[in-house]
Design a protein around this motif. Structure first.
Motif, PDB file in Angstrom:
ATOM      1  N   GLY A 100      -4.582   5.709 -11.552  1.00 58.92           N
ATOM      2  CA  GLY A 100      -5.306   6.914 -11.941  1.00 58.92           C
ATOM      3  C   GLY A 100      -6.485   6.607 -12.847  1.00 58.92           C
ATOM      4  N   PHE A 101      -6.282   5.666 -13.764  1.00 57.07           N
ATOM      5  CA  PHE A 101      -7.354   5.271 -14.679  1.00 57.07           C
ATOM      6  C   PHE A 101      -8.470   4.547 -13.933  1.00 57.07           C
ATOM      7  CE2 PHE A 101      -9.247   2.162 -17.595  1.00 57.07           C
ATOM      8  CZ  PHE A 101      -9.760   3.022 -18.549  1.00 57.07           C
ATOM      9  N   LEU A 102      -8.076   3.614 -13.067  1.00 60.19           N
ATOM     10  CA  LEU A 102      -9.072   2.819 -12.337  1.00 60.19           C
ATOM     11  C   LEU A 102      -9.706   3.578 -11.170  1.00 60.19           C
ATOM     12  CD1 LEU A 102      -7.200  -0.623 -12.179  1.00 60.19           C
ATOM     13  CD2 LEU A 102      -9.092   0.026 -13.695  1.00 60.19           C
ATOM     14  N   LYS A 103      -9.032   4.626 -10.694  1.00 58.41           N
ATOM     15  CA  LYS A 103      -9.483   5.377  -9.514  1.00 58.41           C
ATOM     16  C   LYS A 103      -9.786   4.429  -8.357  1.00 58.41           C
ATOM     17  CE  LYS A 103     -11.437   9.083 -12.297  1.00 58.41           C
ATOM     18  NZ  LYS A 103     -12.637   9.807 -12.710  1.00 58.41           N
ATOM     19  N   ASP A 104      -8.898   3.464  -8.180  1.00 60.75           N
ATOM     20  CA  ASP A 104      -9.136   2.407  -7.207  1.00 60.75           C
ATOM     21  C   ASP A 104      -8.540   2.668  -5.831  1.00 60.75           C
ATOM     22  OD1 ASP A 104      -6.521   2.149  -8.014  1.00 60.75           O
ATOM     23  OD2 ASP A 104      -6.641   0.020  -8.504  1.00 60.75           O
ATOM     24  N   THR A 105      -7.642   3.647  -5.727  1.00 58.87           N
ATOM     25  CA  THR A 105      -7.034   3.928  -4.436  1.00 58.87           C
ATOM     26  C   THR A 105      -6.420   5.324  -4.463  1.00 58.87           C
ATOM     27  OG1 THR A 105      -5.473   3.132  -2.759  1.00 58.87           O
ATOM     28  CG2 THR A 105      -4.770   2.934  -5.059  1.00 58.87           C
ATOM     29  N   SER A 106      -6.244   5.872  -3.299  1.00 65.03           N
ATOM     30  CA  SER A 106      -5.476   7.114  -3.179  1.00 65.03           C
ATOM     31  C   SER A 106      -4.154   6.838  -2.472  1.00 65.03           C
ATOM     32  CB  SER A 106      -6.272   8.175  -2.421  1.00 65.03           C
ATOM     33  OG  SER A 106      -6.524   7.730  -1.108  1.00 65.03           O
ATOM     34  N   ASN A 107      -3.911   5.555  -2.153  1.00 67.56           N
ATOM     35  CA  ASN A 107      -2.653   5.148  -1.524  1.00 67.56           C
ATOM     36  C   ASN A 107      -2.425   3.671  -1.825  1.00 67.56           C
ATOM     37  OD1 ASN A 107      -0.533   4.392   0.111  1.00 67.56           O
ATOM     38  ND2 ASN A 107      -1.268   5.527   1.897  1.00 67.56           N
ATOM     39  N   GLN A 108      -1.519   3.396  -2.760  1.00 63.57           N
ATOM     40  CA  GLN A 108      -1.294   2.019  -3.172  1.00 63.57           C
ATOM     41  C   GLN A 108      -0.689   1.157  -2.064  1.00 63.57           C
ATOM     42  OE1 GLN A 108       1.303   1.994  -6.554  1.00 63.57           O
ATOM     43  NE2 GLN A 108       3.001   2.918  -5.465  1.00 63.57           N
ATOM     44  N   PHE A 109      -0.198   1.771  -0.995  1.00 60.20           N
ATOM     45  CA  PHE A 109       0.379   1.016   0.109  1.00 60.20           C
ATOM     46  C   PHE A 109      -0.630   0.734   1.221  1.00 60.20           C
ATOM     47  CE2 PHE A 109       3.992   3.078  -1.919  1.00 60.20           C
ATOM     48  CZ  PHE A 109       4.708   1.939  -2.250  1.00 60.20           C
ATOM     49  N   LYS A 110      -1.807   1.319   1.110  1.00 61.83           N
ATOM     50  CA  LYS A 110      -2.857   1.064   2.095  1.00 61.83           C
ATOM     51  C   LYS A 110      -3.349  -0.367   1.926  1.00 61.83           C
ATOM     52  CE  LYS A 110      -7.438   2.623   3.403  1.00 61.83           C
ATOM     53  NZ  LYS A 110      -8.599   3.368   2.957  1.00 61.83           N
ATOM     54  N   GLU A 111      -3.506  -1.047   3.040  1.00 55.55           N
ATOM     55  CA  GLU A 111      -3.999  -2.424   2.997  1.00 55.55           C
ATOM     56  C   GLU A 111      -5.503  -2.443   3.119  1.00 55.55           C
ATOM     57  OE1 GLU A 111      -1.874  -5.199   5.477  1.00 55.55           O
ATOM     58  OE2 GLU A 111      -0.064  -4.003   5.290  1.00 55.55           O
ATOM     59  N   PRO A 112      -6.194  -3.313   2.412  1.00 56.72           N
ATOM     60  CA  PRO A 112      -5.641  -4.248   1.430  1.00 56.72           C
ATOM     61  C   PRO A 112      -5.210  -3.499   0.163  1.00 56.72           C
ATOM     62  CG  PRO A 112      -8.024  -4.402   1.404  1.00 56.72           C
ATOM     63  CD  PRO A 112      -7.650  -3.417   2.502  1.00 56.72           C
ATOM     64  N   HIS A 113      -4.149  -3.994  -0.462  1.00 56.43           N
ATOM     65  CA  HIS A 113      -3.616  -3.390  -1.674  1.00 56.43           C
ATOM     66  C   HIS A 113      -4.575  -3.660  -2.826  1.00 56.43           C
ATOM     67  CE1 HIS A 113       0.027  -2.768   0.565  1.00 56.43           C
ATOM     68  NE2 HIS A 113       0.105  -4.052   0.827  1.00 56.43           N
ATOM     69  N   GLN A 114      -5.099  -2.583  -3.404  1.00 61.46           N
ATOM     70  CA  GLN A 114      -6.102  -2.697  -4.464  1.00 61.46           C
ATOM     71  C   GLN A 114      -5.477  -2.510  -5.841  1.00 61.46           C
ATOM     72  OE1 GLN A 114      -8.979  -3.817  -2.208  1.00 61.46           O
ATOM     73  NE2 GLN A 114      -9.583  -3.325  -4.275  1.00 61.46           N
ATOM     74  N   LEU A 115      -5.947  -3.285  -6.783  1.00 60.41           N
ATOM     75  CA  LEU A 115      -5.691  -3.075  -8.197  1.00 60.41           C
ATOM     76  C   LEU A 115      -7.021  -3.326  -8.879  1.00 60.41           C
ATOM     77  CD1 LEU A 115      -3.747  -2.350 -10.433  1.00 60.41           C
ATOM     78  CD2 LEU A 115      -3.200  -4.772 -10.660  1.00 60.41           C
ATOM     79  N   GLY A 116      -7.754  -2.236  -9.105  1.00 60.02           N
ATOM     80  CA  GLY A 116      -9.120  -2.381  -9.588  1.00 60.02           C
ATOM     81  C   GLY A 116      -9.937  -3.042  -8.493  1.00 60.02           C
ATOM     82  N   LYS A 117     -10.624  -4.119  -8.844  1.00 58.59           N
ATOM     83  CA  LYS A 117     -11.430  -4.852  -7.863  1.00 58.59           C
ATOM     84  C   LYS A 117     -10.637  -5.969  -7.191  1.00 58.59           C
ATOM     85  CE  LYS A 117     -15.573  -3.754 -10.351  1.00 58.59           C
ATOM     86  NZ  LYS A 117     -16.895  -3.536  -9.931  1.00 58.59           N
ATOM     87  N   MET A 118      -9.408  -6.183  -7.679  1.00 61.41           N
ATOM     88  CA  MET A 118      -8.563  -7.237  -7.106  1.00 61.41           C
ATOM     89  C   MET A 118      -7.808  -6.718  -5.884  1.00 61.41           C
ATOM     90  SD  MET A 118      -6.766  -9.075 -10.394  1.00 61.41           S
ATOM     91  CE  MET A 118      -5.522  -7.816 -10.428  1.00 61.41           C
TER      92      MET A 118
END
Length: 152
Positions: A100-118
């Motif tokens: 939520g803080f990073l606003k990096d994804t709307s689905n953590q299971f979507k590939e590729p798995h994003q964590l920020g820019k990683m």
């Protein structure tokens, strides 16, 4: 009953129930803030999930406290079962807050798995979910069986 006489597993579950409730309230403020600033009157997907999951884990953790209190298992076993659940509950909430803080994804299971820019390896997500399922379901089943034996 003197609250000091409660087993540590029960005290820990009660404490974390309160923590999850408080985190739910704080993420609710964050959610409202985002809604009030959004043209669509919506918060980020994971801010919403963090808010709701925290509020749901609070009563779930109270139930774990009651289960541990009624369980016939040793305090060490009850503590382990409670701790396993708390570790995974906390991990889930923290991951939602981070997304939520990073606003990096709307689905953590979507590939590729994003964590920020990683990008996280697929196996890491798979292992985390397998451990979560085994841990939460197994530990809760253990407490349920201990409580069942204690009640009957």
């Amino acid at each position: 009953m003197d609250i000091g006489l409660l087993p540590i597993s029960v005290k820990l579950a009660l404490l974390f129930s309160g923590i999850y409730l408080w985190v739910g309230m704080l993420t609710g403020v964050w959610k409202y803030y985002q809604i009030s600033r959004s043209d669509l009157a919506r918060a980020h997907y994971y801010v919403d999930i963090a808010h709701r999951s925290s509020l749901l884990y609070a009563p779930a953790t109270l139930i774990l406290a009651v289960m541990a209190y009624c369980s016939v298992w040793s305090e060490n076993v009850n503590f382990l079962f409670v701790a396993i659940n708390l570790i995974f509950f906390t991990f889930s909430i923290v991951s939602y807050v981070v997304h939520g803080f990073l606003k990096d994804t709307s689905n953590q299971f979507k590939e590729p798995h994003q964590l920020g820019k990683m990008q996280l390896p697929k196996i890491l997500m798979r292992m985390a979910m397998v451990l979560l399922v085994i841990g939460e379901v197994g530990a809760t089943a253990g407490l349920l069986l201990g409580m069942f034996k204690g009640l009957f």
